[in-house]
Design an enzyme around this catalytic site. Structure first.
Site, short mmCIF file in Angstrom:
data_model
loop_
_atom_site.label_atom_id
_atom_site.label_comp_id
_atom_site.label_asym_id
_atom_site.label_seq_id
_atom_site.Cartn_x
_atom_site.Cartn_y
_atom_site.Cartn_z
N LYS A 82 -56.00 4.83 41.73
CA LYS A 82 -56.38 4.27 42.58
C LYS A 82 -54.95 4.00 43.20
O LYS A 82 -53.99 4.51 42.43
CB LYS A 82 -56.93 3.04 42.66
CG LYS A 82 -56.04 2.38 41.21
CD LYS A 82 -56.84 0.60 40.62
CE LYS A 82 -55.86 -0.16 39.79
NZ LYS A 82 -56.43 -0.90 39.40
N TYR A 113 -28.68 -10.74 58.48
CA TYR A 113 -29.38 -12.19 59.01
C TYR A 113 -29.47 -12.97 58.19
O TYR A 113 -29.50 -13.39 56.65
CB TYR A 113 -30.94 -11.41 59.29
CG TYR A 113 -31.80 -10.92 60.20
CD1 TYR A 113 -31.23 -10.77 61.49
CD2 TYR A 113 -32.78 -9.54 59.61
CE1 TYR A 113 -31.72 -9.79 62.02
CE2 TYR A 113 -32.84 -8.67 60.05
CZ TYR A 113 -32.21 -8.71 61.78
OH TYR A 113 -32.71 -7.56 62.37
N MET A 151 -36.04 -5.18 58.16
CA MET A 151 -37.18 -4.04 57.98
C MET A 151 -37.28 -2.57 57.45
O MET A 151 -37.55 -1.68 57.08
CB MET A 151 -37.44 -4.54 59.31
CG MET A 151 -39.29 -3.35 59.20
SD MET A 151 -39.86 -3.50 61.26
CE MET A 151 -40.45 -5.48 60.80
C1 LIG Z 1 -56.35 -0.97 37.87
C2 LIG Z 1 -57.46 -1.67 36.58
C3 LIG Z 1 -56.85 -0.01 35.79
C4 LIG Z 1 -55.85 0.34 34.88
O1 LIG Z 1 -55.06 -0.90 35.05
P1 LIG Z 1 -53.22 -0.67 34.66
O2 LIG Z 1 -52.85 -2.33 33.74
O3 LIG Z 1 -52.66 0.17 35.01
O4 LIG Z 1 -53.68 0.21 33.20
C5 LIG Z 1 -58.32 -0.53 34.33
N1 LIG Z 1 -59.21 -0.94 34.51
C6 LIG Z 1 -59.08 -0.70 35.89
C7 LIG Z 1 -60.99 -1.91 36.14
C8 LIG Z 1 -58.87 -1.36 37.13
O5 LIG Z 1 -59.50 -2.26 38.09
#
Ligand SMILES: *Cc1c(COP(=O)(O)O)cnc(C)c1O
Length: 371
Positions: free
Chosen positions: A32, A259, A307
């Site tokens: 993801k 800055y 930035m």
């Molecule tokens: C993101 C996620 C994972 C992976 O988690 P890690 O700590 O990166 O291994 C596993 N299960 C769910 C439901 C997640 O949202």
């Protein structure tokens, strides 16, 4: 002039390292959020033959994987309230399902697509995010069983997610998970797979590997714990962030830098300009504290990260335009670690790598030869 070097060989190696720790459980690699900043399609393409499952949050991410030719099973678990699930069922995406209402729409999609939907029922064992509450769980199980008997869905799995708050909290969740699984069995529903732990739980609780683990951060070579480094688990960080010095100049003592003048030069010195800023994901809160490496030597980003750029004060060292700047790398010889940058920015390694982007170019090392 801004590169994220992604070592796919390290990613493969981390997968094998974690496989050896999870006692034969299947492995879902979580890709993801653009594979935590590492690039979803190159990572998934590289690992397609080596994983049991890919995991993503959104169906759109899963569809992008399918469109790129990914063949492994893919689970998506976070859905738009208006999601029809038709595109997902059609593309053979496994669906994490938390409510009867979602399940009804999945069954409709299965009818429309004339294809069984693959469902992983999610039970909330205590995290308080998505998943059926323990009170609603029997009803979700009962309707899943009914749809399974109608041939509309396959109940592939039951799953949940730990809060990682304390060992005691996690152990209670593990107990509730066991209870939810046996309750489902009593209601006549069995699953092919049970999965509970992410990277942290997989390392901490061997008794909770069940049939599959869901691994994200560990696959990218980072530790899920802020008090233990990745090397303790034999993991190799897969992302190295580099840039170059684009300008240097000699300035007198008392010159304000960037800055707000968080830094004023204390003597005549050389300032070196680096074209990476918070637009690239460098935490602005890491101003003053973060270090970078130039020609093997560490320098503080002692002034405000802007930035697009930051400045380092290199004293009388010979630093010139074109010299490589390492923001973080896999080991101390190369430069600071992701964990050091995370601490400097008052955040966690997950957030640092996931937000890396902006004008960085991702370059892939140790890509498998195409067969
Ligand atoms: C993101 C996620 C994972 C992976 O988690 P890690 O700590 O990166 O291994 C596993 N299960 C769910 C439901 C997640 O949202």
């Amino acid at each position: 002039m801004r590169d994220l070097w992604i070592d796919l060989g390290a990613i493969s190696q981390n997968l094998e390292t974690m496989r050896a720790k999870v006692s034969g459980a299947k492995v879902m690699v979580v890709v993801k959020a653009n594979a935590y900043g590492h690039g979803m399609l190159p990572v998934a393409t590289h690992l397609d033959d080596a994983v049991d499952f890919f995991g993503v949050a959104d169906i759109d991410e899963a569809l992008e994987l399918r469109a790129a030719g990914i063949e492994s099973p893919i689970l998506a678990w976070l859905h738009d309230p208006n999601e029809t699930f038709e595109a997902a069922v059609d593309a053979d995406i496994d669906l994490g399902i938390a409510t009867v209402e979602q399940l009804n729409r999945v069954a409709e999609a299965a009818k429309t697509c004339r294809q069984k939907a693959r469902v992983h029922l999610k039970v909330d064992t205590g995290l308080g995010r998505n998943g059926a509450s323990l009170a609603d769980w029997p009803q979700l199980v009962t309707s899943a069983r009914a749809y399974a008997e109608l041939g509309l869905i396959d109940t592939v799995a039951v799953f949940s997610h730990l809060s990682s708050t304390s060992e005691q909290d996690d152990l209670e969740q593990i107990q509730r998970f066991d209870h939810a699984v046996s309750e489902a069995k009593d209601l006549g529903l069995e699953f092919y797979l049970r999965h509970l732990t992410a990277s942290d739980g997989s390392l901490n609780y061997p008794q909770a590997h069940y049939d599959m683990v869901r691994l994200g951060v560990a696959i990218y070579g980072l530790s899920p714990f802020s008090d233990h480094g990745s090397a303790e688990y034999g993991l190799v960080p897969a992302m190295t962030a580099t840039s170059v010095v684009v300008q240097t100049k000699r300035v007198a003592a008392g010159h304000g830098v960037s800055y707000g003048y968080l830094h004023r030069t204390s003597a005549e010195t050389t300032l070196a300009l680096v074209p990476v800023g918070y637009a690239e994901g460098l935490p602005r809160d890491a101003s003053i504290w973060a270090e970078v490496a130039v020609n093997g030597k560490r320098y503080r980003i002692s002034s405000r990260i802007a930035m697009d750029q930051f400045v380092i004060d290199v004293g009388d060292d010979e630093v010139k335009p074109g010299d490589q700047v390492v923001l973080f790398g896999p080991n101390a010889e190369v430069g600071p670690s992701v964990d050091e940058l995370a601490r400097a920015g008052d955040t966690i390694n997950y957030e640092v790598v996931t937000r890396m982007g902006g004008r960085f170019k991702r370059r892939y090392l140790n890509q498998k030869a195409k067969d």
